[in-house]
Scaffold this motif. Sequence first.
Motif, PDB file in Angstrom:
ATOM      1  N   GLN A  33       0.836  -1.205   0.000  1.00  0.00           N
ATOM      2  CA  GLN A  33       0.000   0.000   0.000  1.00  0.00           C
ATOM      3  C   GLN A  33       0.867   1.250   0.000  1.00  0.00           C
ATOM      4  OE1 GLN A  33      -2.945   0.758  -0.573  1.00  0.00           O
ATOM      5  NE2 GLN A  33      -2.955   2.888   0.087  1.00  0.00           N
ATOM      6  N   GLU A  34       1.968   1.231   0.784  1.00  0.00           N
ATOM      7  CA  GLU A  34       2.884   2.379   0.773  1.00  0.00           C
ATOM      8  C   GLU A  34       3.517   2.542  -0.608  1.00  0.00           C
ATOM      9  OE1 GLU A  34       3.732   4.720   3.097  1.00  0.00           O
ATOM     10  OE2 GLU A  34       1.982   3.930   4.149  1.00  0.00           O
ATOM     11  N   TRP A  35       3.842   1.428  -1.236  1.00  0.00           N
ATOM     12  CA  TRP A  35       4.393   1.459  -2.593  1.00  0.00           C
ATOM     13  C   TRP A  35       3.375   2.040  -3.566  1.00  0.00           C
ATOM     14  CZ3 TRP A  35       5.318  -3.372  -6.096  1.00  0.00           C
ATOM     15  CH2 TRP A  35       6.182  -3.034  -7.134  1.00  0.00           C
ATOM     16  N   ASN A  36       2.141   1.616  -3.408  1.00  0.00           N
ATOM     17  CA  ASN A  36       1.052   2.137  -4.235  1.00  0.00           C
ATOM     18  C   ASN A  36       0.902   3.642  -4.024  1.00  0.00           C
ATOM     19  OD1 ASN A  36      -1.287   2.548  -5.683  1.00  0.00           O
ATOM     20  ND2 ASN A  36      -2.610   1.447  -4.277  1.00  0.00           N
ATOM     21  N   SER A  37       0.968   4.066  -2.764  1.00  0.00           N
ATOM     22  CA  SER A  37       0.799   5.483  -2.436  1.00  0.00           C
ATOM     23  C   SER A  37       1.929   6.341  -2.994  1.00  0.00           C
ATOM     24  CB  SER A  37       0.720   5.653  -0.911  1.00  0.00           C
ATOM     25  OG  SER A  37      -0.388   4.966  -0.387  1.00  0.00           O
ATOM     26  N   SER A  38       3.110   5.748  -3.149  1.00  0.00           N
ATOM     27  CA  SER A  38       4.242   6.485  -3.726  1.00  0.00           C
ATOM     28  C   SER A  38       4.270   6.374  -5.246  1.00  0.00           C
ATOM     29  CB  SER A  38       5.557   5.951  -3.150  1.00  0.00           C
ATOM     30  OG  SER A  38       5.809   4.626  -3.589  1.00  0.00           O
ATOM     31  N   ARG A  39       3.153   5.896  -5.815  1.00  0.00           N
ATOM     32  CA  ARG A  39       3.011   5.726  -7.260  1.00  0.00           C
ATOM     33  C   ARG A  39       4.049   4.744  -7.810  1.00  0.00           C
ATOM     34  NH1 ARG A  39       1.271  11.673  -9.681  1.00  0.00           N
ATOM     35  NH2 ARG A  39      -0.384  12.071  -8.173  1.00  0.00           N
ATOM     36  N   PHE A  40       4.264   3.704  -7.032  1.00  0.00           N
ATOM     37  CA  PHE A  40       5.159   2.611  -7.411  1.00  0.00           C
ATOM     38  C   PHE A  40       6.557   3.115  -7.752  1.00  0.00           C
ATOM     39  CE2 PHE A  40       0.836   1.098  -8.329  1.00  0.00           C
ATOM     40  CZ  PHE A  40       0.821  -0.025  -7.522  1.00  0.00           C
ATOM     41  N   ALA A  41       7.071   3.953  -6.842  1.00  0.00           N
ATOM     42  CA  ALA A  41       8.429   4.462  -7.006  1.00  0.00           C
ATOM     43  C   ALA A  41       9.430   3.318  -6.893  1.00  0.00           C
ATOM     44  CB  ALA A  41       8.718   5.516  -5.945  1.00  0.00           C
ATOM     45  N   ASP A  42      10.584   3.499  -7.508  1.00  0.00           N
ATOM     46  CA  ASP A  42      11.619   2.465  -7.467  1.00  0.00           C
ATOM     47  C   ASP A  42      12.041   2.190  -6.023  1.00  0.00           C
ATOM     48  OD1 ASP A  42      13.519   0.670  -8.731  1.00  0.00           O
ATOM     49  OD2 ASP A  42      15.052   2.095  -8.104  1.00  0.00           O
ATOM     50  N   GLU A  43      12.148   3.242  -5.203  1.00  0.00           N
ATOM     51  CA  GLU A  43      12.471   3.132  -3.786  1.00  0.00           C
ATOM     52  C   GLU A  43      11.632   4.145  -3.015  1.00  0.00           C
ATOM     53  OE1 GLU A  43      16.644   3.889  -3.640  1.00  0.00           O
ATOM     54  OE2 GLU A  43      17.221   1.850  -4.188  1.00  0.00           O
ATOM     55  N   PHE A  44      11.295   3.824  -1.774  1.00  0.00           N
ATOM     56  CA  PHE A  44      10.513   4.745  -0.958  1.00  0.00           C
ATOM     57  C   PHE A  44      10.862   4.529   0.509  1.00  0.00           C
ATOM     58  CE2 PHE A  44       8.162   0.883  -1.673  1.00  0.00           C
ATOM     59  CZ  PHE A  44       7.579   0.572  -0.465  1.00  0.00           C
ATOM     60  N   PHE A  45      10.633   5.563   1.303  1.00  0.00           N
ATOM     61  CA  PHE A  45      10.944   5.512   2.728  1.00  0.00           C
ATOM     62  C   PHE A  45       9.691   5.148   3.523  1.00  0.00           C
ATOM     63  CE2 PHE A  45      14.257   8.234   1.006  1.00  0.00           C
ATOM     64  CZ  PHE A  45      15.386   7.733   1.634  1.00  0.00           C
ATOM     65  N   VAL A  46       9.888   4.436   4.625  1.00  0.00           N
ATOM     66  CA  VAL A  46       8.770   3.994   5.454  1.00  0.00           C
ATOM     67  C   VAL A  46       9.038   4.341   6.913  1.00  0.00           C
ATOM     68  CG1 VAL A  46       8.110   2.116   3.916  1.00  0.00           C
ATOM     69  CG2 VAL A  46       9.777   1.689   5.712  1.00  0.00           C
ATOM     70  N   ASN A  47       7.960   4.393   7.673  1.00  0.00           N
ATOM     71  CA  ASN A  47       8.060   4.641   9.110  1.00  0.00           C
ATOM     72  C   ASN A  47       7.617   3.387   9.853  1.00  0.00           C
ATOM     73  OD1 ASN A  47       6.439   5.548  11.741  1.00  0.00           O
ATOM     74  ND2 ASN A  47       8.115   6.986  11.405  1.00  0.00           N
ATOM     75  N   ARG A  48       8.478   2.858  10.700  1.00  0.00           N
ATOM     76  CA  ARG A  48       8.189   1.608  11.390  1.00  0.00           C
ATOM     77  C   ARG A  48       6.907   1.678  12.208  1.00  0.00           C
ATOM     78  NH1 ARG A  48       8.568   0.614  16.368  1.00  0.00           N
ATOM     79  NH2 ARG A  48       9.952   2.390  16.756  1.00  0.00           N
ATOM     80  N   ARG A  49       6.725   2.752  12.935  1.00  0.00           N
ATOM     81  CA  ARG A  49       5.549   2.868  13.806  1.00  0.00           C
ATOM     82  C   ARG A  49       4.249   2.809  13.005  1.00  0.00           C
ATOM     83  NH1 ARG A  49       5.003   5.445  19.008  1.00  0.00           N
ATOM     84  NH2 ARG A  49       7.189   6.089  18.844  1.00  0.00           N
ATOM     85  N   GLU A  50       4.204   3.503  11.867  1.00  0.00           N
ATOM     86  CA  GLU A  50       3.000   3.511  11.050  1.00  0.00           C
ATOM     87  C   GLU A  50       2.769   2.159  10.385  1.00  0.00           C
ATOM     88  OE1 GLU A  50       0.756   5.867  10.904  1.00  0.00           O
ATOM     89  OE2 GLU A  50       1.919   7.090  12.303  1.00  0.00           O
ATOM     90  N   LEU A  51       3.839   1.512   9.940  1.00  0.00           N
ATOM     91  CA  LEU A  51       3.694   0.194   9.326  1.00  0.00           C
ATOM     92  C   LEU A  51       3.167  -0.831  10.329  1.00  0.00           C
ATOM     93  CD1 LEU A  51       6.831  -0.270   7.032  1.00  0.00           C
ATOM     94  CD2 LEU A  51       4.444  -0.112   6.326  1.00  0.00           C
ATOM     95  N   MET A  52       3.669  -0.769  11.556  1.00  0.00           N
ATOM     96  CA  MET A  52       3.203  -1.699  12.583  1.00  0.00           C
ATOM     97  C   MET A  52       1.724  -1.487  12.859  1.00  0.00           C
ATOM     98  SD  MET A  52       6.441  -1.698  15.247  1.00  0.00           S
ATOM     99  CE  MET A  52       5.512  -2.644  16.492  1.00  0.00           C
ATOM    100  N   ARG A  53       1.280  -0.245  12.823  1.00  0.00           N
ATOM    101  CA  ARG A  53      -0.138   0.046  13.069  1.00  0.00           C
ATOM    102  C   ARG A  53      -1.001  -0.505  11.941  1.00  0.00           C
ATOM    103  NH1 ARG A  53      -1.566   6.203  13.855  1.00  0.00           N
ATOM    104  NH2 ARG A  53      -0.183   5.847  15.632  1.00  0.00           N
ATOM    105  N   VAL A  54      -0.586  -0.302  10.691  1.00  0.00           N
ATOM    106  CA  VAL A  54      -1.376  -0.765   9.548  1.00  0.00           C
ATOM    107  C   VAL A  54      -1.386  -2.293   9.481  1.00  0.00           C
ATOM    108  CG1 VAL A  54      -1.513  -0.783   7.029  1.00  0.00           C
ATOM    109  CG2 VAL A  54      -0.952   1.340   8.233  1.00  0.00           C
ATOM    110  N   ALA A  55      -0.223  -2.917   9.723  1.00  0.00           N
ATOM    111  CA  ALA A  55      -0.117  -4.373   9.641  1.00  0.00           C
ATOM    112  C   ALA A  55      -0.602  -5.076  10.908  1.00  0.00           C
ATOM    113  CB  ALA A  55       1.337  -4.774   9.361  1.00  0.00           C
TER     114      ALA A  55
END
Length: 250
Positions: A33-55
């Motif tokens: 979903q984060e990849w989708n939100s970044s318009r399928f960028a080759d690389e993108f940055f993530v935040n651990r706290r937010e990922l843990m909440r979503v997953a």
Amino acid sequence: MNYIKQLNAAFEKFFFDDRLNPTHISLYMALFQEWNSSRFADEFFVNRRELMRVAKIGSKSTYHRCIVELDKWDYLFYYPSKNPYKGSKIKMALIETSDEPDMGQYNPKLEQLAERYHPIREPVVYQHHPTNGQAVYPHRPVSGQALVSNINNTKQVNINKQPKDRQAVLYFFKEKGFSADEGKKFYEHYQERDWKTSDEKEVRDWRGLAINWMDRTELLDEKNKQNKKGASQNRDNLRTTKIKDYGQPL
């Protein structure tokens, strides 16, 4: 980047990979979903706290174990960040199937899986066929290929690069379980720098920056506790309760 093709390939790989558990899949879908939100960028940055909440992952150790294993098993490339103000970097692996399905052929099982993990959020509107009056679902064309709405494929532009005022920052820190003093430090730190990062770039999301600040604060607090504990143990070792009488003959 073909959204459905990549997602279908991922689900097919999940089916045959017995090493995975539900937490791996949940984390992968959050990253997708984060990849989708970044318009399928080759690389993108993530935040651990937010990922843990979503997953829905409650343990840091579980999160790190799963993301490292997804990297090891060629689902993605994980580049952990050593900078507390900058999130880790992710590069999603392009998954190909050995038996590529015909994209013009409607596959109801794959569509059900796609809707389960990433549902279309626009309302369902049925239209009547112009000749026979039969109800037709507009997202499934006559050819049978399932279309995916692009409504939620990209994040809305963040117009709140800077907080409205200091009170908004204090409230956000309180909501995350931190003191108002810590929120005040954060606000004054970046207010003095005109809301620019250390590399002189404008802050894109002050809330994400605040979460990174909180993570760094937790690490520093834990380190200080360990240092104090070690210093206390050293003082205790230097103390002695035994009274020696040097007046007694040898």
